[in-house]
Design a protein around this motif. Sequence first.
Motif, PDB file in Angstrom:
ATOM      1  N   LYS A   1      29.351  81.809  54.478  1.00 27.54           N
ATOM      2  CA  LYS A   1      28.122  81.701  55.269  1.00 27.54           C
ATOM      3  C   LYS A   1      28.144  80.525  56.243  1.00 27.54           C
ATOM      4  CE  LYS A   1      25.029  83.935  51.918  1.00 27.54           C
ATOM      5  NZ  LYS A   1      23.786  83.777  51.098  1.00 27.54           N
ATOM      6  N   THR A   2      28.740  79.400  55.819  1.00 27.08           N
ATOM      7  CA  THR A   2      28.657  78.185  56.643  1.00 27.08           C
ATOM      8  C   THR A   2      29.993  77.439  56.745  1.00 27.08           C
ATOM      9  OG1 THR A   2      27.906  76.983  54.681  1.00 27.08           O
ATOM     10  CG2 THR A   2      26.200  77.798  56.201  1.00 27.08           C
ATOM     11  N   TYR A   3      31.060  78.025  56.310  1.00 26.35           N
ATOM     12  CA  TYR A   3      32.407  77.449  56.267  1.00 26.35           C
ATOM     13  C   TYR A   3      32.468  76.279  55.288  1.00 26.35           C
ATOM     14  CZ  TYR A   3      37.081  76.009  57.442  1.00 26.35           C
ATOM     15  OH  TYR A   3      38.407  75.700  57.342  1.00 26.35           O
ATOM     16  N   ILE A   4      31.707  75.198  55.528  1.00 26.75           N
ATOM     17  CA  ILE A   4      31.620  74.104  54.562  1.00 26.75           C
ATOM     18  C   ILE A   4      30.499  74.424  53.563  1.00 26.75           C
ATOM     19  CG2 ILE A   4      32.570  72.305  56.047  1.00 26.75           C
ATOM     20  CD1 ILE A   4      29.738  71.526  56.812  1.00 26.75           C
ATOM     21  N   GLY A   5      30.445  73.658  52.474  1.00 25.62           N
ATOM     22  CA  GLY A   5      29.440  73.921  51.451  1.00 25.62           C
ATOM     23  C   GLY A   5      28.044  73.528  51.889  1.00 25.62           C
ATOM     24  N   PRO A   6      26.994  74.058  51.214  1.00 31.08           N
ATOM     25  CA  PRO A   6      25.609  73.776  51.599  1.00 31.08           C
ATOM     26  C   PRO A   6      25.268  72.288  51.510  1.00 31.08           C
ATOM     27  CG  PRO A   6      25.706  74.939  49.474  1.00 31.08           C
ATOM     28  CD  PRO A   6      27.071  75.013  50.076  1.00 31.08           C
ATOM     29  N   GLY A   7      25.828  71.578  50.527  1.00 31.67           N
ATOM     30  CA  GLY A   7      25.559  70.148  50.427  1.00 31.67           C
ATOM     31  C   GLY A   7      26.121  69.389  51.607  1.00 31.67           C
ATOM     32  N   LYS A   8      27.302  69.768  52.056  1.00 30.23           N
ATOM     33  CA  LYS A   8      27.918  69.106  53.212  1.00 30.23           C
ATOM     34  C   LYS A   8      27.163  69.454  54.496  1.00 30.23           C
ATOM     35  CE  LYS A   8      31.083  66.937  52.945  1.00 30.23           C
ATOM     36  NZ  LYS A   8      31.323  65.473  52.848  1.00 30.23           N
ATOM     37  N   VAL A   9      26.613  70.676  54.564  1.00 29.46           N
ATOM     38  CA  VAL A   9      25.794  71.042  55.723  1.00 29.46           C
ATOM     39  C   VAL A   9      24.577  70.127  55.810  1.00 29.46           C
ATOM     40  CG1 VAL A   9      24.366  72.849  56.777  1.00 29.46           C
ATOM     41  CG2 VAL A   9      26.558  73.458  55.729  1.00 29.46           C
TER      42      VAL A   9
ATOM     43  N   ASP B   1      36.672  72.305  63.320  1.00 31.45           N
ATOM     44  CA  ASP B   1      38.109  72.346  63.597  1.00 31.45           C
ATOM     45  C   ASP B   1      38.740  73.667  63.184  1.00 31.45           C
ATOM     46  OD1 ASP B   1      40.476  71.231  64.553  1.00 31.45           O
ATOM     47  OD2 ASP B   1      41.078  70.522  62.564  1.00 31.45           O
ATOM     48  N   GLU B   2      37.940  74.681  63.030  1.00 29.87           N
ATOM     49  CA  GLU B   2      38.416  76.019  62.686  1.00 29.87           C
ATOM     50  C   GLU B   2      37.642  77.025  63.526  1.00 29.87           C
ATOM     51  OE1 GLU B   2      40.800  76.841  60.652  1.00 29.87           O
ATOM     52  OE2 GLU B   2      41.191  74.891  59.714  1.00 29.87           O
ATOM     53  N   GLU B   3      38.154  78.246  63.590  1.00 36.87           N
ATOM     54  CA  GLU B   3      37.413  79.294  64.290  1.00 36.87           C
ATOM     55  C   GLU B   3      36.335  79.829  63.357  1.00 36.87           C
ATOM     56  OE1 GLU B   3      38.365  83.697  66.002  1.00 36.87           O
ATOM     57  OE2 GLU B   3      39.574  82.052  66.790  1.00 36.87           O
ATOM     58  N   LEU B   4      35.080  79.738  63.789  1.00 37.97           N
ATOM     59  CA  LEU B   4      33.950  80.205  62.996  1.00 37.97           C
ATOM     60  C   LEU B   4      33.659  81.665  63.299  1.00 37.97           C
ATOM     61  CD1 LEU B   4      31.524  77.168  63.515  1.00 37.97           C
ATOM     62  CD2 LEU B   4      32.982  77.602  61.520  1.00 37.97           C
ATOM     63  N   SER B   5      33.190  82.377  62.295  1.00 34.91           N
ATOM     64  CA  SER B   5      32.719  83.736  62.538  1.00 34.91           C
ATOM     65  C   SER B   5      31.362  83.647  63.235  1.00 34.91           C
ATOM     66  CB  SER B   5      32.578  84.495  61.222  1.00 34.91           C
ATOM     67  OG  SER B   5      31.500  83.965  60.460  1.00 34.91           O
ATOM     68  N   PRO B   6      30.933  84.712  63.913  1.00 34.87           N
ATOM     69  CA  PRO B   6      29.615  84.678  64.568  1.00 34.87           C
ATOM     70  C   PRO B   6      28.484  84.345  63.595  1.00 34.87           C
ATOM     71  CG  PRO B   6      30.876  86.565  65.337  1.00 34.87           C
ATOM     72  CD  PRO B   6      31.678  85.947  64.230  1.00 34.87           C
ATOM     73  N   SER B   7      28.528  84.889  62.398  1.00 36.25           N
ATOM     74  CA  SER B   7      27.449  84.626  61.435  1.00 36.25           C
ATOM     75  C   SER B   7      27.494  83.182  60.952  1.00 36.25           C
ATOM     76  CB  SER B   7      27.552  85.589  60.249  1.00 36.25           C
ATOM     77  OG  SER B   7      28.774  85.400  59.554  1.00 36.25           O
ATOM     78  N   GLN B   8      28.691  82.625  60.755  1.00 38.89           N
ATOM     79  CA  GLN B   8      28.793  81.224  60.340  1.00 38.89           C
ATOM     80  C   GLN B   8      28.204  80.295  61.395  1.00 38.89           C
ATOM     81  OE1 GLN B   8      33.028  81.038  59.628  1.00 38.89           O
ATOM     82  NE2 GLN B   8      32.778  81.073  57.411  1.00 38.89           N
ATOM     83  N   ALA B   9      28.531  80.546  62.655  1.00 37.88           N
ATOM     84  CA  ALA B   9      27.994  79.704  63.732  1.00 37.88           C
ATOM     85  C   ALA B   9      26.479  79.817  63.817  1.00 37.88           C
ATOM     86  CB  ALA B   9      28.640  80.108  65.068  1.00 37.88           C
ATOM     87  N   ARG B  10      25.961  81.043  63.657  1.00 38.81           N
ATOM     88  CA  ARG B  10      24.516  81.240  63.714  1.00 38.81           C
ATOM     89  C   ARG B  10      23.820  80.527  62.559  1.00 38.81           C
ATOM     90  NH1 ARG B  10      24.489  86.401  63.603  1.00 38.81           N
ATOM     91  NH2 ARG B  10      24.096  86.735  61.384  1.00 38.81           N
ATOM     92  N   ASN B  11      24.379  80.675  61.359  1.00 31.43           N
ATOM     93  CA  ASN B  11      23.769  80.031  60.189  1.00 31.43           C
ATOM     94  C   ASN B  11      23.788  78.511  60.318  1.00 31.43           C
ATOM     95  OD1 ASN B  11      23.374  82.552  59.020  1.00 31.43           O
ATOM     96  ND2 ASN B  11      25.294  82.486  57.869  1.00 31.43           N
ATOM     97  N   LEU B  12      24.878  77.975  60.798  1.00 31.56           N
ATOM     98  CA  LEU B  12      24.996  76.519  60.946  1.00 31.56           C
ATOM     99  C   LEU B  12      24.002  75.972  61.964  1.00 31.56           C
ATOM    100  CD1 LEU B  12      28.885  76.271  60.809  1.00 31.56           C
ATOM    101  CD2 LEU B  12      27.319  75.096  59.252  1.00 31.56           C
ATOM    102  N   GLU B  13      23.826  76.685  63.072  1.00 31.63           N
ATOM    103  CA  GLU B  13      22.866  76.225  64.089  1.00 31.63           C
ATOM    104  C   GLU B  13      21.445  76.233  63.548  1.00 31.63           C
ATOM    105  OE1 GLU B  13      23.421  78.394  67.718  1.00 31.63           O
ATOM    106  OE2 GLU B  13      25.061  77.079  68.374  1.00 31.63           O
ATOM    107  N   GLU B  14      21.131  77.237  62.743  1.00 28.29           N
ATOM    108  CA  GLU B  14      19.787  77.306  62.176  1.00 28.29           C
ATOM    109  C   GLU B  14      19.541  76.174  61.181  1.00 28.29           C
ATOM    110  OE1 GLU B  14      19.426  81.180  60.517  1.00 28.29           O
ATOM    111  OE2 GLU B  14      19.026  82.175  62.444  1.00 28.29           O
ATOM    112  N   LEU B  15      20.594  75.777  60.449  1.00 18.08           N
ATOM    113  CA  LEU B  15      20.440  74.744  59.420  1.00 18.08           C
ATOM    114  C   LEU B  15      20.515  73.332  59.990  1.00 18.08           C
ATOM    115  CD1 LEU B  15      22.657  76.402  56.648  1.00 18.08           C
ATOM    116  CD2 LEU B  15      20.170  76.089  56.565  1.00 18.08           C
ATOM    117  N   ILE B  16      21.393  73.127  60.968  1.00 16.52           N
ATOM    118  CA  ILE B  16      21.592  71.779  61.517  1.00 16.52           C
ATOM    119  C   ILE B  16      20.648  71.508  62.682  1.00 16.52           C
ATOM    120  CG2 ILE B  16      23.321  70.184  62.481  1.00 16.52           C
ATOM    121  CD1 ILE B  16      25.477  71.801  61.098  1.00 16.52           C
TER     122      ILE B  16
END
Length: 444
Positions: free
Chosen positions: A67-75, A93-108
């Motif tokens: 979902k977020t490449y790194i763990g939820p605590g690290k997010v 430093d890795e290629e993110l999937s579209p869903s990973q990038a979307r989830n990360l933007e919503e959380l960060i």
Amino acid sequence: MSNTVREKMHVTAKPKERALLVGGDVYNNREAWHIDDSLDELALLADTAGLEVVGTVSQKLDHPNPKTYIGPGKVREVADLRSETPYDVVIFDEELSPSQARNLEELIKVKVIDRTTLILDIFAQHARTREGSLQVELAQYDYLLPRLRRAWTHLERQSGGGGGGSGVGVGLRGPGETQLESDQRIIGKRIALLKEQLADVHRHRELYRQNRQESGLPIISVVGYTNAGKSTLLNRLAQADVLAADMLFATLDPTTRKVALPGGRAVLMTDTVGFIQRLPTALVAAFRATLEEIAEADVLLHVLDLTHPNVEEQFKTVMDTLSELKVQDKPILTVFNKIDKIDVPSDTEIVRMITELGLPIDRWVAISAQQNIGIDRLQAAIEQMLMERMVKFEVMIPYKANELVALWHERGMIESEEFGEEGTTIKGAVPRQFAHRYEQYRLK
């Protein structure tokens, strides 16, 4: 300058975007690059793109979080870090999937991009020719197309997608998907147009290749990791003015120059785009026609920065890319560059270094392209490798066919030449494509 004048002055330069770098140290990852080295390279890429790196974060992972490449605590840690160290963008430093990038933007709550997006942006900044610009734009659209859904999630939430029991009012059913499909069609048409334009450019390039082959001039392709010193070497050998800067991907568009070797032989030398670990698949595909210039080469010069701490990993990256292009079996001369930055080692010391690194290298020469050290040895090594790829002859050419003597002087290598009553006796070698023209005059 008075204080009054200073107070009236305003800074007009646009401030740099501040970037936080994030990497995952994945257990059992077969890549040779250490996480710290990879993040250091990502920082250089960010700097090349005009960003200011304000910090790095990494995490050891058994496997990437889907979902977020790194763990939820690290997010959460990354999100909280913004109050202490303000940043405008997070770069993974890795290629993110579209869903990973979307989830990360919503959380960060900040823009999130990955290594591939960053490299594509750098290529877009540095492309100078029409072909280069077309190639980069095609790569960007190929990468963007499956990620379009991110931009329309706010409309998709309004979408009913089913019958009247969905609770969505009339007129609000499906606008997000409609807009998404519209954008996909627009980008699809643009991709098709770019491919047509590139096909036209490639046809012209193919004609240029045919002319080069007919000329009989040997072709030398300079390959290597980005910032290894390829452009500096081409400038040194050809007295050219190719942009050479201490930065990643300073030049993208291939540059070909005519170079005269000490023995009088002329060659065509081409500087190709620099390689890098995890070069985006979209870029490799878009630049394939340009990279295929390497396939036409008689000899490859693999420029390697002998002083780089990751020289072994850079070597492997370049060789893997050459293997992908199916040119790894071509004659390769490894050029250890930048020896002026260290105590200039003896040949014995360099052999020891090569052995310790475990590099499978047959032929090499150590130089400093910038300081003009070892260039004469490099030129001699190139001449020797070209000679090995030519057809050796001893012929007596009658004076009525004197144009063949001129051709030999221009395109071949001469060991001895004597003028007799009936013609010219020459011993040496000529390019394979001209060999048939001399067969009838061969001395038994």
